[in-house]
Design an enzyme around this catalytic site. Sequence first.
Site, PDB file in Angstrom:
ATOM      1  N   GLY A  15     -16.704 127.728  67.565  1.00 15.19           N
ATOM      2  CA  GLY A  15     -15.814 128.279  66.569  1.00 15.19           C
ATOM      3  C   GLY A  15     -15.353 129.677  66.994  1.00 15.19           C
ATOM      4  N   GLU A  30      -6.302 108.735  99.091  1.00 14.79           N
ATOM      5  CA  GLU A  30      -5.677 108.188 100.290  1.00 14.79           C
ATOM      6  C   GLU A  30      -6.249 106.818 100.641  1.00 14.79           C
ATOM      7  OE1 GLU A  30      -6.055 112.707 101.120  1.00 14.79           O
ATOM      8  OE2 GLU A  30      -6.990 111.183  99.849  1.00 14.79           O
ATOM      9  N   CYS A  70      -8.955 115.154 103.561  1.00 15.83           N
ATOM     10  CA  CYS A  70     -10.240 115.697 104.018  1.00 15.83           C
ATOM     11  C   CYS A  70     -10.472 115.353 105.485  1.00 15.83           C
ATOM     12  CB  CYS A  70     -11.379 115.182 103.149  1.00 15.83           C
ATOM     13  SG  CYS A  70     -11.650 113.398 103.213  1.00 15.83           S
ATOM     14  N   ARG A  99     -11.906 109.908  70.795  1.00 10.94           N
ATOM     15  CA  ARG A  99     -11.652 108.794  69.880  1.00 10.94           C
ATOM     16  C   ARG A  99     -10.175 108.417  69.920  1.00 10.94           C
ATOM     17  NH1 ARG A  99     -15.157 112.136  67.243  1.00 10.94           N
ATOM     18  NH2 ARG A  99     -13.658 112.978  65.743  1.00 10.94           N
ATOM     19  N   GLU A 142     -14.054 124.546  72.240  1.00 12.96           N
ATOM     20  CA  GLU A 142     -13.376 124.032  71.061  1.00 12.96           C
ATOM     21  C   GLU A 142     -13.729 124.751  69.762  1.00 12.96           C
ATOM     22  OE1 GLU A 142     -12.538 119.675  69.055  1.00 12.96           O
ATOM     23  OE2 GLU A 142     -12.884 119.843  71.202  1.00 12.96           O
ATOM     24  N   ALA A 170     -11.587 131.746  53.904  1.00 13.82           N
ATOM     25  CA  ALA A 170     -12.564 132.835  53.825  1.00 13.82           C
ATOM     26  C   ALA A 170     -13.998 132.322  53.791  1.00 13.82           C
ATOM     27  CB  ALA A 170     -12.278 133.701  52.597  1.00 13.82           C
TER      28      ALA A 170
END
Length: 325
Positions: free
Chosen positions: A260, A46, A69, A202, A258, A159
């Site tokens: 594993g 604002e 606010c 990136r 992200e 695999a």
Amino acid sequence: MAAALALAGRTRGRTTPNPNVGCVIVRAGRVVGRGWTQPGGRPHAEAMALAEAGDRARGATAYVTLEPCAHVSPRGPACAGLLVAAGIARVVAALGDPDPRTDGHGFARLRDHGIAVESGLLATQAQRSMAGFLTRRALGRPHVTLKLALSLDGALAMADGRSRWITGAEARAHTHLERSRHDAILVGRGTWDADAPRLDVRLPGLEDRAPLRVVLSRSVQHRAPADSARDDAGPPAPVWIADPHGIAALSADHLFVEGGAQAAAAFLRAGLVDRLLLYRAPIVIGGGRTLPDIGLVDLAAAHGRWTLADQRQLGSDRLEVYERG
């Protein structure tokens, strides 16, 4: 309001602990001011929009994605007061502010000064836009997005663990865009040791986005010797947590999980995933690695947990976005 939401997205993941808010001021059918919360949380949307509008704000309508606010902060004035002083005639907000210092008080202050107030316009979209702030307020932790890159037969990797690259360049670029919209990125210890990921952004023009790096490991005290050398040469050292619930202590409202497979399963098992990004590549691996156990004891319990929110083509890959139901 849609324009205000678009502005709010410019600094998503960069305004913590404040919400990323957008504001558009319209007078006589013309936009006279635009603003969005700046990196670090100040100035507020604002204040930015009013500064651009100047005297043209008098008698205008302010479209803002969150209730202005009502509390004065050492970092800046209350936006409700700024709107009153500028002579705004009407305020349209998407959502009320759950912060107890403002919750309803911002709207009340505006009405007390004769300003017409409406709320609820594009509320669902605003909830998505400020998911980090709202999740932190409601649950005391960041909003968690889990990214999975999958083959058509559901494999996360071959695999032997190789997964570079399941998806194509367009999907990987989209992942970097998602990184730029989060203030923290998490990987598991296995991914950290095996791939030494940079976990940066990136994309041209967004290289300055540097999310907090987080590593999930049961033994946070046993860091690999190579970690210190890598940290000294590059970005700040990552934060290590031993349990998914440790994310509550992070100085972040948007967390991007992200990799594993073990880290993904840990967050799903803990019920901490709010949003799923599934990048499906048109390949079949056969015998590849899939998600480990996530604690599901009954197939019926798996239904109804996820709702498709978006889908799009990214080159040869397909992105599906799911939100927790």
